[in-house]
Design an enzyme around this catalytic site. Structure first.
Site, short mmCIF file in Angstrom:
data_model
loop_
_atom_site.label_atom_id
_atom_site.label_comp_id
_atom_site.label_asym_id
_atom_site.label_seq_id
_atom_site.Cartn_x
_atom_site.Cartn_y
_atom_site.Cartn_z
N LEU A 149 5.10 8.32 2.84
CA LEU A 149 6.08 8.89 3.77
C LEU A 149 6.18 8.04 5.02
O LEU A 149 6.69 8.45 6.04
CB LEU A 149 5.72 10.35 4.10
N ASP A 156 11.75 1.49 5.70
CA ASP A 156 10.95 2.45 6.46
C ASP A 156 11.20 2.35 7.96
O ASP A 156 11.35 3.35 8.65
CB ASP A 156 9.44 2.22 6.20
P1 ADP Z 1 2.41 4.83 4.27
O1 ADP Z 1 3.23 4.02 5.20
O2 ADP Z 1 3.15 5.22 3.05
O3 ADP Z 1 1.76 6.01 4.91
P2 ADP Z 1 0.91 2.34 4.18
O4 ADP Z 1 -0.16 1.86 3.27
O5 ADP Z 1 2.15 1.55 4.29
O6 ADP Z 1 1.22 3.87 3.77
O7 ADP Z 1 0.33 2.50 5.64
C1 ADP Z 1 -0.87 3.16 5.88
C2 ADP Z 1 -1.68 2.36 6.89
O8 ADP Z 1 -1.02 2.39 8.17
C3 ADP Z 1 -3.06 2.94 7.15
O9 ADP Z 1 -4.00 2.46 6.22
C4 ADP Z 1 -3.34 2.44 8.55
O10 ADP Z 1 -3.76 1.10 8.54
C5 ADP Z 1 -1.96 2.49 9.22
N1 ADP Z 1 -1.73 3.79 9.88
C6 ADP Z 1 -0.74 4.66 9.64
N2 ADP Z 1 -0.83 5.74 10.43
C7 ADP Z 1 -1.91 5.58 11.21
C8 ADP Z 1 -2.56 6.36 12.23
N3 ADP Z 1 -2.08 7.54 12.61
N4 ADP Z 1 -3.66 5.85 12.78
C9 ADP Z 1 -4.15 4.65 12.43
N5 ADP Z 1 -3.59 3.88 11.47
C10 ADP Z 1 -2.49 4.32 10.86
MG MG Z 2 4.05 2.11 4.83
#
Ligand code: ADP
Ligand code: MG
Length: 448
Positions: A157, A219
């Site tokens: 998401l 995104d």
């Molecule tokens: P999605 O975007 O679908 O949630 P992604 O793999 O693209 O999944 O991104 C997830 C990554 O983004 C996490 O592993 C982290 O590195 C970073 N991230 C996202 N939200 C946070 C948050 N609230 N705090 C710290 N890192 C975050």
């Molecule tokens: Mg992502």
């Protein structure tokens, strides 16, 4: 009526979240935050794995998202902390020499650390400022940041783009002439569509060039340019957007995102691998962008013609750029049919397809066809996602599909409110980690 409220992940009350975050910031850094910025996560009706082929995507922003409280520093450093329990490892300090693609690639920093998303954004904004003086970041600018999110992390998401987009607004507000001219919430009105497009592009650069994930811009565009109550019809040839009313789908229906609880990591390589297959097929067809293989208003027959051409060109080949020819063909099939589905939805929602009486059932069929393509052609689905789709359809959903990059993540379901209690009960039996999010098309990134 909901079977168990615990299954629902609420977006929370923004003002409460903001005020908690600001008090926590004071405790953490021993000084006041200068402001708070928010960016939403997203759902997508259609258009997965085609933004980087210049295809059309149909995202909308969620009410759930990421909040960043921040205050400026004058030593060029970033000090960052997240309140996400699974990622929180205290305050991370990023020094100026650790900011940018070279620093991340050299492995000086722990690879894959979440701070790269934020430091990447500061680097990308500096780059943008080279051509646009209003966005030029002060040379010694740094910041303290505290992050909290109401999104599942790695749940398809788009928590990554939400983090990037909230951070870039914080940096814009605190470290550039644009921010000095438009303090606090004035920033929202001052940001033009063109500004938002440029900032989204900067966030893409951060994720691609610093984090090393193969994101194509869907995104970040959703987070930065979404409109309440609308689906953004995003043409990734030029990143132009047409906001389309979603009311015609939601009359008598709800869209729900089912977070399977299986987190993915796009930086892991599988996503890049799928992209590389499709790009090898694109090169074989002699094209720079796969969208150009199809006419302006593509139909199924156009997909068949491109596949025939691919088969002719691949006839004598054992491998394609060292990759399996069959796998490349399947990625090609996914991308092309996904593009056709997006165009269909665009026309349906634009009100151009007259005579469609049962719009929800037509949209539902397109969603489900999209899932089959993610499962069989893109090969990015996984057991729980397939089971959630099957269960939703068995409970009377009009349609359901995996959204996000795959290999974990969420399923989007179109269903009547009356069928939701049975669906939630059935989903609870599949996995206790499943969470439901109400998809209420919401506003884009903003200063709070
Ligand atoms: P999605 O975007 O679908 O949630 P992604 O793999 O693209 O999944 O991104 C997830 C990554 O983004 C996490 O592993 C982290 O590195 C970073 N991230 C996202 N939200 C946070 C948050 N609230 N705090 C710290 N890192 C975050
Ligand atoms: Mg992502």
């Amino acid at each position: 009526m909901r079977t168990t409220d615990a299954v629902w992940l609420a977006p929370g009350e923004p003002q409460e979240i903001q005020s908690d975050l600001v008090s926590r910031f004071q405790q953490e850094y021993g000084r006041a935050a200068s402001g708070t910025w928010f960016a939403p996560g997203r759902a997508n009706l259609n258009g997965e794995h085609i933004d980087f082929h210049a295809g059309r995507c149909l995202p909308m922003a969620l009410a759930h998202g990421t909040y960043v409280a921040a205050a400026p520093r004058t030593d060029g450093q970033l000090r960052l902390r997240t309140l996400d329990a699974s990622l929180d490892d205290g305050i991370t300090t990023v020094t100026p020499d650790q900011i940018g693609p070279a620093a991340a690639a050299s492995g000086r920093d722990a690879s894959g650390h979440w701070s790269h998303y934020v430091s990447g954004v500061l680097w990308a904004l500096r780059e943008l400022g080279r051509s646009q003086p209003a966005f030029a970041v002060d040379a010694d600018f740094g910041a303290d940041l505290l992050v909290v999110s109401t999104l599942p992390i790695g749940g398809g998401l788009s928590s990554s783009a939400a983090l990037e987009c909230a951070s870039i607004l914080a940096f814009l507000a605190l470290g550039t002439p644009f921010g000095q001219d438009n303090p606090l919430q004035d920033l929202n009105a001052a940001l033009t569509r063109e500004n938002r497009k440029d900032l989204a592009a900067a966030c893409v650069r951060a994720e691609v060039e610093v984090v090393g994930a193969g994101t194509g811009g869907l995104d970040q565009t959703a987070a930065m340019r979404a409109r309440p109550g609308k689906v953004l019809s995003l043409d990734c040839r030029d990143f132009s957007v047409t906001p389309l009313d979603i009311g015609c789908i939601l009359r008598g229906y709800r869209l729900i995102a089912v977070d399977t609880g299986e987190a993915h990591r796009l930086a892991d390589g599988q996503f890049g691998d799928r992209r590389a297959d499709a790009e090898a097929a694109t090169r074989l067809l002699g094209l720079d962008r796969l969208r150009d293989a199809l006419p302006e208003q593509p139909r199924k027959a156009d997909v068949s013609h491109v596949l025939e051409e691919f088969d002719r060109l691949a006839e004598q080949l054992e491998t394609l750029d060292g990759r399996s020819v069959e796998a490349c063909r399947r990625r090609l099939h996914h991308a092309l049919t996904e593009m056709v589905r997006s165009e269909k939805l665009h026309h349906l929602l634009s009100g151009e397809a007259y005579g469609v009486r049962h719009i929800a059932s037509t949209v539902g069929d397109i969603l489900t066809a999209g899932h089959m393509s993610m499962r069989d052609d893109a090969e990015v689905s996984f057991d729980i996602a397939d089971l959630v789709v099957e269960t939703a359809l068995a409970q009377g959903a009009e349609g359901a599909r995996l959204i996000g990059g795959g290999f974990g993540g969420s399923v989007l379901v179109l269903i009547t409110p009356a069928a939701i209690p049975k669906l939630t009960a059935a989903l609870e039996r599949i996995s206790r980690r499943i969470r439901l999010l109400d998809v209420a098309p919401s506003a884009a990134a903003q200063a709070l």
